[in-house]
Scaffold this active site. Sequence first.
Site: not given
Ligand SMILES: Nc1ncnc2[nH]cnc12
Length: 289
Positions: A211, A213
């Site tokens: 992703d 974030d």
């Molecule tokens: N955006 C994110 N922040 C922290 N841990 C994660 N693991 C997968 N995506 C994450």
Amino acid sequence: MTQSDVVVGVIGGSGLYEMDGLEDVREVSLATPFGAPSDAYITGTFAGVSMAFLPRHGRGHRISPSELNFRANIWGLKKLGATHIVSVSAVGSMREDIVPGEFVVIDQFFDRTRHRPDTFFSDGIVAHVLFADPVCPDLRLLMLEACREAGIKAHDGGTYLNMEGPQFSTRAESKIYRQWGVDVIGMTNLQEAKLAREAEMSYATLAMATDYDCWHEGHDDVTVEAVLEVAHRNVGNARAVVKAVVPKIAAGPPSRFANALEHAIMTSKEHISPEVRERLGLLIDKYLD
Ligand SMILES: Nc1ncnc2[nH]cnc12
Ligand SMILES: CSC[C@H]1O[C@H](OP(=O)(O)O)[C@H](O)[C@@H]1O
């Protein structure tokens, strides 16, 4: 190094709860001086190389990042003879060009955790291991080679910011981390890397971007659903990299951290109590005889 000297520990993160293709499979439950690991280890051989697999959060994903018993998890792998640890983890991408679904073979960490035991050396014994390069450079190169061979795109190098969690970051945090030059974000790998170094094992991370974030205006904010969807789609690639790297580790150089404690223990022998020796014998006996 002969294949029989090497034991590869594999820690599976979000979405990777089991490995396939192992022979002579056994389930090994261990007690450690630091309590119970996340689950039983699954041991076996892959391509003739001994392996021990641990699902980081336990089967069924029961243990939150802040509650993981990192010391027990790493101790258990040491007890099983692991010389190298391959960690697979889901991470958020902090860079446009690290696209969800791609892998990053990171080389640095930045610590934003707050309350996690992350050393074996306390309560009567002091040690300071070197940690400027927290990821084993040899294992990292083998992992990159394995990605290439498996035909899987991997970014070479990157800084993993280890946040505390379990809540995801605020948008302000996410934007500031980008200004700091962070490449990926996760909640689990730094303590493992520290403890692996103290236990004289090589450690490297295969980070799977799942992703963007919450900094990217053109993408939705991260959710568990989105992470798991991307992780499930790409777990086959993660397994392929692990399978490609295991024989390379057995054929490669011995761990360059096999004597990481040699000049690290500060406490003089006569001040190491029988209790400490009993507790940490697996790590320190070779320096005390
Ligand atoms: N955006 C994110 N922040 C922290 N841990 C994660 N693991 C997968 N995506 C994450
Ligand atoms: C399910 S999203 C957050 C979760 O995913 C990552 O886990 P792991 O490193 O074990 O793959 C992240 O660190 C969080 O624990």
